[in-house]
Design a protein around this motif. Structure first.
Motif, PDB file in Angstrom:
ATOM      1  N   HIS A  91      46.660  54.344  48.876  1.00 35.68           N
ATOM      2  CA  HIS A  91      47.814  53.465  48.622  1.00 35.68           C
ATOM      3  C   HIS A  91      48.728  53.325  49.831  1.00 35.68           C
ATOM      4  O   HIS A  91      49.925  53.071  49.679  1.00 35.68           O
ATOM      5  N   LYS A  92      48.155  53.472  50.998  1.00 38.64           N
ATOM      6  CA  LYS A  92      48.947  53.356  52.219  1.00 38.64           C
ATOM      7  C   LYS A  92      49.718  52.024  52.228  1.00 38.64           C
ATOM      8  O   LYS A  92      49.135  50.968  51.970  1.00 38.64           O
ATOM      9  N   GLY A  93      51.004  52.091  52.458  1.00 41.90           N
ATOM     10  CA  GLY A  93      51.809  50.861  52.539  1.00 41.90           C
ATOM     11  C   GLY A  93      52.322  50.367  51.193  1.00 41.90           C
ATOM     12  O   GLY A  93      53.112  49.436  51.129  1.00 41.90           O
ATOM     13  N   THR A  94      51.858  51.009  50.092  1.00 34.12           N
ATOM     14  CA  THR A  94      52.378  50.595  48.767  1.00 34.12           C
ATOM     15  C   THR A  94      52.866  51.819  48.004  1.00 34.12           C
ATOM     16  O   THR A  94      52.281  52.892  48.088  1.00 34.12           O
ATOM     17  N   ASN A  95      53.892  51.586  47.223  1.00 33.69           N
ATOM     18  CA  ASN A  95      54.421  52.676  46.405  1.00 33.69           C
ATOM     19  C   ASN A  95      53.833  52.579  44.997  1.00 33.69           C
ATOM     20  O   ASN A  95      53.848  51.522  44.379  1.00 33.69           O
ATOM     21  N   ILE A  96      53.300  53.721  44.521  1.00 30.99           N
ATOM     22  CA  ILE A  96      52.784  53.760  43.142  1.00 30.99           C
ATOM     23  C   ILE A  96      54.009  54.000  42.252  1.00 30.99           C
ATOM     24  O   ILE A  96      54.670  55.035  42.370  1.00 30.99           O
TER      25      ILE A  96
END
Ligand code: HSE
Length: 404
Positions: A314-319
């Motif tokens: 999920h690099k670059g995105t927040n879960i």
């Protein structure tokens, strides 16, 4: 992808081992190779192959742009909190197994991660290797969770299991648990229920979306449970477990950690030794149970490394995690209903009559010599306490909540 590991204790060693052992499959799942660039520890580990990675200054890690994920396996609130905050603020995902840190600062650190488009992940903080955080965050999202009840502490479950099976006293089994390395450095955190309390605070916060303060959760440990209580439990077809629970009833939420008598048919009754299990109830799914090793080097490291893989994917995105900083006011503990199993010292023949006058119809239990034992009706904790006060001329040998 380069990561840094904070702390080379039991869990830290496990993380190194898992990353080396499963290098290829981890690379496939993460979409790239995962490599430990630094290990922060105050020791040198001379002669150990990993000694070349050891640094003593966190600044080296946080200022290195190549490091994308920081893994914390030190335990304790500080300096873990400072390191987490600094890492997330610098755009690095932070993975931890530290329940003290998560219970106290989880909501805030999730917010910091969100703002910086990185992730704060803590699967290993509850239930060791058992997947429970991710299921709550990602798999059970169609449900309204209304109860989570679990055996969340391996040490106390081991102690209770041994007391039951061997008829041994608490102190005796505690020593054995310490010798086997199960109990925490300070056994108080386990045996007084504080460890389970932090874990249920984390699960409740995730289930209900707002912050449950662990200090607000009424917590009792297992130090008062005796082998005689175990004997009674067995004779009634019950078993004693340290249960951590949070439940939504009407519009209020209550949480508690305490020893409970549960019937042998209860799904948590056969969870023995250091195993943990978490029973979740949702309005759509019904009941689900998660079971496995709740502590230990490799099970915990398995959950930590799975978080590293998730962070890499999920690099670059927040879960998104459903846990904001708003605090939940828990229901007053006196207003929560409970049923009790009570043992009184029988110092007068009139005891049965007195108990009946004060408690109303109770279920008598075949007693040990010199005792009177019974199960109360279900009523609020405050009413139970008041009635108990009215029979204070009889010494209370023990009182344990019972699930009927
Ligand atoms: N002392 C804890 C236990 C370790 O016994 O479950 C895992 O958090």
């Amino acid at each position: 992808m380069k990561i840094a590991l904070l702390g080379l204790g039991t869990v830290g060693r496990g993380v190194v081992e898992v990353i080396n052992e499963n290098k290829e499959s981890i690379a496939k799942r993460a979409g790239q190779e995962v490599e430990i660039k630094y290990i922060l520890d105050i020791r040198d580990f001379e002669g150990d192959p990993i000694s070349t990675l050891v640094v003593k200054d966190f600044e080296i890690i946080v200022s290195d742009e190549e490091v994308e994920i920081v893994v914390e396996a030190m335990g304790g609130v500080e300096p873990a909190y400072t390191f987490a905050k600094a890492s997330l603020s610098k755009g690095k995902s932070f993975v931890t197994s530290n329940k003290e840190l998560v219970a106290l600062h989880g909501a805030e650190l999730l917010e910091t991660a969100r703002k910086n488009k990185v992730n704060f992940l803590f699967e290993a903080s509850v239930g060791g290797g058992i997947p429970i955080i991710r299921p709550l965050n990602q798999s059970l999202t169609a449900d309204e969770i209304y109860e989570i009840t679990g055996i969340l502490n391996g040490t106390t479950n081991f102690i209770l299991t041994q007391m039951k099976e061997k008829g041994s006293a608490f102190e005796e089994v505690l020593k054995e648990a310490q010798a086997l390395g199960y109990a925490e450095k300070n056994p108080e955190a386990d045996v007084e229920g504080h460890d389970a309390c932090r874990k249920i605070a984390i699960l409740s916060s995730l289930a209900f979306g707002e912050h449950v303060n662990y200090q607000d959760i009424p917590t009792e440990g297992i130090t008062k449970v005796t082998k005689e209580d175990m004997f009674y439990a067995e004779s009634m077809g019950y078993v004693i477990k340290l249960l951590a629970t949070c439940q939504k009833q009407d519009d209020s939420i209550f949480a508690r950690v305490s020893p409970m008598l549960i019937p042998l048919t209860h799904p948590l009754a056969m969870v023995n030794d250091v195993f943990n299990a978490i029973f979740v109830k949702g309005n759509v799914i019904g009941e689900v149970m998660f079971y496995g090793r709740g502590a230990g080097k490799l099970p915990t490291a398995s959950a930590v490394v799975a978080d590293v893989v998730d962070a890499a994917k999920h690099k670059g995105t927040n879960i998104i995690s459903f846990w904001n900083r708003e605090k939940i006011e828990l229901k007053d503990k006196g207003q929560v209903k409970a049923t009790y199993f009570v043992r009184l010292e029988k110092n007068a023949e009139s005891i049965a009559q007195r108990v009946k006058e004060v408690f109303g119809e109770v279920e008598e239990v075949k007693p040990l010599e010199g005792e009177y034992a019974f199960i109360t009706q279900t009523e609020t904790e405050i009413h139970f306490a008041q009635r108990l006060e009215r029979v204070s001329d009889f010494k209370v040998i023990s009182k344990i909540r019972i699930e009927k």
